[in-house]
Design an enzyme around this catalytic site. Sequence first.
Site, PDB file in Angstrom:
ATOM      1  N   GLY A  52      22.039  65.297  64.609  1.00 45.06           N
ATOM      2  CA  GLY A  52      23.380  64.746  64.748  1.00 45.06           C
ATOM      3  C   GLY A  52      23.981  65.165  66.072  1.00 45.06           C
ATOM      4  O   GLY A  52      23.618  66.214  66.622  1.00 45.06           O
ATOM      5  N   HIS A  94      29.182  68.271  59.077  1.00 44.97           N
ATOM      6  CA  HIS A  94      29.069  68.985  60.359  1.00 44.97           C
ATOM      7  C   HIS A  94      29.605  68.122  61.508  1.00 44.97           C
ATOM      8  O   HIS A  94      30.371  68.605  62.350  1.00 44.97           O
ATOM      9  CB  HIS A  94      27.599  69.368  60.592  1.00 44.97           C
ATOM     10  N   GLU A  95      29.214  66.844  61.531  1.00 45.21           N
ATOM     11  CA  GLU A  95      29.640  65.970  62.644  1.00 45.21           C
ATOM     12  C   GLU A  95      31.125  65.620  62.546  1.00 45.21           C
ATOM     13  O   GLU A  95      31.817  65.554  63.558  1.00 45.21           O
ATOM     14  CB  GLU A  95      28.778  64.704  62.700  1.00 45.21           C
ATOM     15  N   CYS A 140      23.662  74.333  65.461  1.00 41.29           N
ATOM     16  CA  CYS A 140      24.398  73.337  66.235  1.00 41.29           C
ATOM     17  C   CYS A 140      23.858  73.337  67.655  1.00 41.29           C
ATOM     18  O   CYS A 140      23.618  74.399  68.223  1.00 41.29           O
ATOM     19  CB  CYS A 140      25.881  73.684  66.230  1.00 41.29           C
ATOM     20  N   LEU A 141      23.684  72.140  68.229  1.00 42.79           N
ATOM     21  CA  LEU A 141      23.172  72.031  69.600  1.00 42.79           C
ATOM     22  C   LEU A 141      24.114  72.697  70.606  1.00 42.79           C
ATOM     23  O   LEU A 141      23.679  73.076  71.689  1.00 42.79           O
ATOM     24  CB  LEU A 141      22.967  70.557  69.976  1.00 42.79           C
ATOM     25  N   GLN A 170      30.420  66.851  72.175  1.00 47.54           N
ATOM     26  CA  GLN A 170      29.261  67.619  72.642  1.00 47.54           C
ATOM     27  C   GLN A 170      28.651  67.069  73.935  1.00 47.54           C
ATOM     28  O   GLN A 170      27.786  67.703  74.531  1.00 47.54           O
ATOM     29  CB  GLN A 170      28.176  67.667  71.556  1.00 47.54           C
ATOM     30  N   HIS A 202      33.039  68.387  63.900  1.00 53.14           N
ATOM     31  CA  HIS A 202      33.072  68.340  65.364  1.00 53.14           C
ATOM     32  C   HIS A 202      34.218  67.449  65.847  1.00 53.14           C
ATOM     33  O   HIS A 202      34.917  67.779  66.800  1.00 53.14           O
ATOM     34  CB  HIS A 202      31.774  67.748  65.928  1.00 53.14           C
TER      35      HIS A 202
HETATM   36 NI    NI Z   1      26.979  70.636  65.945  1.00 52.44          NI
END
Ligand code: NI
Length: 169
Positions: free
Chosen positions: A45, A134-135, A92-93, A50, A138
């Site tokens: 995701g 999660h997204e 998380c990235l 991000q 964000h």
């Molecule tokens: Ni994330």
Amino acid sequence: MIYPIVKYPNTVLEKPTEQVTVFDDDLRKLTDDMFESMYAAQGVGLAAPQIGKSLRVAVIDVSIGKNPEARLVLANPEIVHAEGEQREEEGCLSLPSFRGMVMRPLFVTVRAQNAAGEPWEMRGENLLARAFCHEIDHLDGVLFIQHLGMLKRDLIRRKIRKLLKAGQW
Ligand code: NI
């Protein structure tokens, strides 16, 4: 185009995003680039903040590129129903190499629009339910570390400050 992933503690990650109001070729290109950037980073995701854009849009593919039907564009997503519980490790990235146990609902129903502005609704379970939460977090300026206990969260923050100082973040 592959965007570099914005990392914590960049402030764009903790700012609520603007609603998507224009569904044009630029948005289509942006979401295509987000998929490309997500696959390059081996994520399931990716949310617009991000890649430095404070816009209420995210992409998800829990099949990691294996199933074209699993490619989801979430423009202006909202959780309309959630039930059950799952406790799993999450990462998380934007916080590479850090993980923590996060409680999420087991089933999550999301209502959103695709890149063309068409509304859709889907019930996800397990990893997909987690990715939805999660997204959407964000897009509300919330990172997974905010769901961790204070000790664990502070430990991660301290480690990142150290890495930043050492020029390794
Ligand atoms: Ni994330």
